[in-house]
Design a protein around this motif. Structure first.
Motif, PDB file in Angstrom:
ATOM      1  N   ALA A   1       0.825  -1.223   0.000  1.00 53.41           N
ATOM      2  CA  ALA A   1       0.000   0.000   0.000  1.00 53.41           C
ATOM      3  C   ALA A   1       0.854   1.267   0.000  1.00 53.41           C
ATOM      4  O   ALA A   1       0.412   2.312  -0.474  1.00 53.41           O
ATOM      5  CB  ALA A   1      -0.927  -0.009   1.209  1.00 53.41           C
ATOM      6  N   TYR A   2       2.072   1.174   0.509  1.00 52.46           N
ATOM      7  CA  TYR A   2       2.940   2.341   0.667  1.00 52.46           C
ATOM      8  C   TYR A   2       3.118   3.109  -0.655  1.00 52.46           C
ATOM      9  O   TYR A   2       2.891   4.323  -0.732  1.00 52.46           O
ATOM     10  CB  TYR A   2       4.305   1.881   1.199  1.00 52.46           C
ATOM     11  N   GLY A   3       3.495   2.390  -1.704  1.00 51.69           N
ATOM     12  CA  GLY A   3       3.720   3.030  -2.999  1.00 51.69           C
ATOM     13  C   GLY A   3       2.440   3.588  -3.600  1.00 51.69           C
ATOM     14  O   GLY A   3       2.451   4.623  -4.274  1.00 51.69           O
ATOM     15  N   LEU A   4       1.325   2.885  -3.357  1.00 45.63           N
ATOM     16  CA  LEU A   4       0.033   3.352  -3.879  1.00 45.63           C
ATOM     17  C   LEU A   4      -0.353   4.683  -3.240  1.00 45.63           C
ATOM     18  O   LEU A   4      -0.855   5.588  -3.915  1.00 45.63           O
ATOM     19  CB  LEU A   4      -1.046   2.291  -3.599  1.00 45.63           C
ATOM     20  N   LYS A   5      -0.092   4.794  -1.931  1.00 43.10           N
ATOM     21  CA  LYS A   5      -0.417   6.049  -1.231  1.00 43.10           C
ATOM     22  C   LYS A   5       0.469   7.196  -1.716  1.00 43.10           C
ATOM     23  O   LYS A   5      -0.001   8.318  -1.896  1.00 43.10           O
ATOM     24  CB  LYS A   5      -0.270   5.851   0.286  1.00 43.10           C
TER      25      LYS A   5
ATOM     26  N   THR B   1     -10.855   1.154  -0.451  1.00 38.29           N
ATOM     27  CA  THR B   1     -11.286  -0.032  -1.202  1.00 38.29           C
ATOM     28  C   THR B   1     -10.372  -0.270  -2.405  1.00 38.29           C
ATOM     29  O   THR B   1      -9.956  -1.399  -2.676  1.00 38.29           O
ATOM     30  CB  THR B   1     -12.741   0.133  -1.694  1.00 38.29           C
ATOM     31  N   GLU B   2     -10.047   0.816  -3.100  1.00 40.36           N
ATOM     32  CA  GLU B   2      -9.143   0.689  -4.257  1.00 40.36           C
ATOM     33  C   GLU B   2      -7.769   0.191  -3.819  1.00 40.36           C
ATOM     34  O   GLU B   2      -7.182  -0.683  -4.462  1.00 40.36           O
ATOM     35  CB  GLU B   2      -8.994   2.035  -4.986  1.00 40.36           C
ATOM     36  N   ILE B   3      -7.271   0.742  -2.693  1.00 44.06           N
ATOM     37  CA  ILE B   3      -5.961   0.295  -2.185  1.00 44.06           C
ATOM     38  C   ILE B   3      -5.993  -1.190  -1.862  1.00 44.06           C
ATOM     39  O   ILE B   3      -5.098  -1.948  -2.247  1.00 44.06           O
ATOM     40  CB  ILE B   3      -5.538   1.130  -0.952  1.00 44.06           C
ATOM     41  N   ALA B   4      -7.067  -1.624  -1.165  1.00 45.48           N
ATOM     42  CA  ALA B   4      -7.185  -3.046  -0.788  1.00 45.48           C
ATOM     43  C   ALA B   4      -7.227  -3.933  -2.028  1.00 45.48           C
ATOM     44  O   ALA B   4      -6.577  -4.995  -2.076  1.00 45.48           O
ATOM     45  CB  ALA B   4      -8.432  -3.256   0.072  1.00 45.48           C
ATOM     46  N   ASP B   5      -7.977  -3.497  -3.045  1.00 45.56           N
ATOM     47  CA  ASP B   5      -8.086  -4.279  -4.283  1.00 45.56           C
ATOM     48  C   ASP B   5      -6.738  -4.354  -5.011  1.00 45.56           C
ATOM     49  O   ASP B   5      -6.345  -5.409  -5.503  1.00 45.56           O
ATOM     50  CB  ASP B   5      -9.133  -3.655  -5.222  1.00 45.56           C
ATOM     51  N   ARG B   6      -6.034  -3.211  -5.042  1.00 45.36           N
ATOM     52  CA  ARG B   6      -4.735  -3.154  -5.743  1.00 45.36           C
ATOM     53  C   ARG B   6      -3.683  -3.980  -4.993  1.00 45.36           C
ATOM     54  O   ARG B   6      -2.823  -4.608  -5.623  1.00 45.36           O
ATOM     55  CB  ARG B   6      -4.279  -1.698  -5.894  1.00 45.36           C
TER      56      ARG B   6
ATOM     57  N   ALA C   1       6.554  -3.381  -6.350  1.00 44.10           N
ATOM     58  CA  ALA C   1       6.902  -2.616  -7.553  1.00 44.10           C
ATOM     59  C   ALA C   1       5.790  -2.682  -8.598  1.00 44.10           C
ATOM     60  O   ALA C   1       5.474  -1.689  -9.254  1.00 44.10           O
ATOM     61  CB  ALA C   1       8.209  -3.143  -8.136  1.00 44.10           C
ATOM     62  N   VAL C   2       5.180  -3.855  -8.740  1.00 47.65           N
ATOM     63  CA  VAL C   2       4.134  -4.064  -9.743  1.00 47.65           C
ATOM     64  C   VAL C   2       2.860  -3.288  -9.396  1.00 47.65           C
ATOM     65  O   VAL C   2       2.125  -2.863 -10.297  1.00 47.65           O
ATOM     66  CB  VAL C   2       3.829  -5.577  -9.865  1.00 47.65           C
ATOM     67  N   ALA C   3       2.614  -3.071  -8.113  1.00 47.65           N
ATOM     68  CA  ALA C   3       1.359  -2.448  -7.653  1.00 47.65           C
ATOM     69  C   ALA C   3       1.121  -1.079  -8.281  1.00 47.65           C
ATOM     70  O   ALA C   3      -0.022  -0.706  -8.558  1.00 47.65           O
ATOM     71  CB  ALA C   3       1.362  -2.327  -6.129  1.00 47.65           C
TER      72      ALA C   3
END
Length: 259
Positions: free
Chosen positions: A114-118, A126-131, A169-171
């Motif tokens: 989740a770190y990189g997504l944030k 919800t999007e973070i959890a799904d990703r 990295a892929v996230a």
């Protein structure tokens, strides 16, 4: 082609001579490109130039061009022109890196992804959890950790930690993934799992990998670059490099006469 390296040279801070000299090669889209050669020949230096990770240390000098395809405009843009901190963050999201030694953050498995997504600005939980779930599946790790996502990533095995780093990295949906000897610290079973994963990932991302393992290069890559003492000696399709090299230096290295 997703990246083009043109007349590229690199000199470390304080060094009297460049570590890389006049490198010309391309990273093909959705293909695996291997960089091979003896220790100290410049493979990792070149790989780390591709997302300008050298800029974390001041005084290093770049010459030439490294152009990255801008998916929105369809144009190739020189990443050596980047100056702003935000642009560096964007570059390293587009060109992710996996190191020789797994580098999980000292936080939960979930938070590692989740770190990189944030940082990329995603706020919807919800999007973070799904990703996070999708990235762990892409990293071939979800089945093993789905019931302990809130446990520390430091409790994973070496092979699992490396797959977690790949999932991280892929996230953020990179265009290129750079692998710097990703299996050299792993046992044969974990190595095979990572190789299988890298081959699977090329459907969605272009890959460049530094490896000392020539069997690995011949197994997984479509293109191979042979480097020696800061020079790119030969760059061609992998089968040509291994079966019909044009340069005697390449042939000597492939056949074990030196290296």
């Amino acid at each position: 082609m997703v990246m083009s390296i043109e007349k590229f040279s690199f000199t470390y801070a304080g060094a009297s001579a460049p570590s890389l000299k006049n490198i010309n090669m391309e990273i093909a889209k959705n293909k695996i490109t291997s960089l091979i050669g003896p220790s100290g020949c410049g493979k990792s230096t070149l790989l780390r130039s591709m997302n300008r990770i050298h800029d974390l240390y001041p005084g290093n000098k770049y010459d030439g061009k490294i152009k990255l395809l801008n998916e929105d405009s369809g144009k190739m843009e020189n990443i050596l022109d980047i100056k702003k901190e935000n642009d560096f963050i964007n570059l390293r999201q587009k060109v992710g890196m996996i190191f020789q030694k797994p580098t999980p953050f000292p936080m939960s498995i979930f938070d590692n992804i989740a770190y990189g997504l944030k940082i990329a600005g995603i706020k919807n939980k919800t999007e973070i959890a799904d990703r996070v779930e999708q990235a762990l599946k892409d990293g071939a790790l979800y089945k093993e950790v789905h019931d302990r996502l809130n446990k520390s990533a430091m409790g994973l095995s070496g092979g699992q930690q490396q797959r977690l780093c790949i999932a991280r990295a892929v996230a953020v949906k990179p265009e290129i993934l750079l692998f710097d000897e990703p299996t050299s610290a792993l046992d044969p079973i974990s190595t095979a799992a990572i190789e299988e994963l890298i081959v699977e990932l090329k459907k969605d991302v272009s890959i460049a990998i530094v490896t000392h393992n020539m069997q690995q290069a011949s197994r997984i890559s479509v293109y191979t670059a042979f480097m020696y003492l800061g020079d790119l000696v030969e760059f061609d399709k992998t089968e040509n490099i291994f079966l019909n090299p044009k340069e005697k230096q390449t042939e000597d290295y492939i056949t074990g006469r030196f290296g």
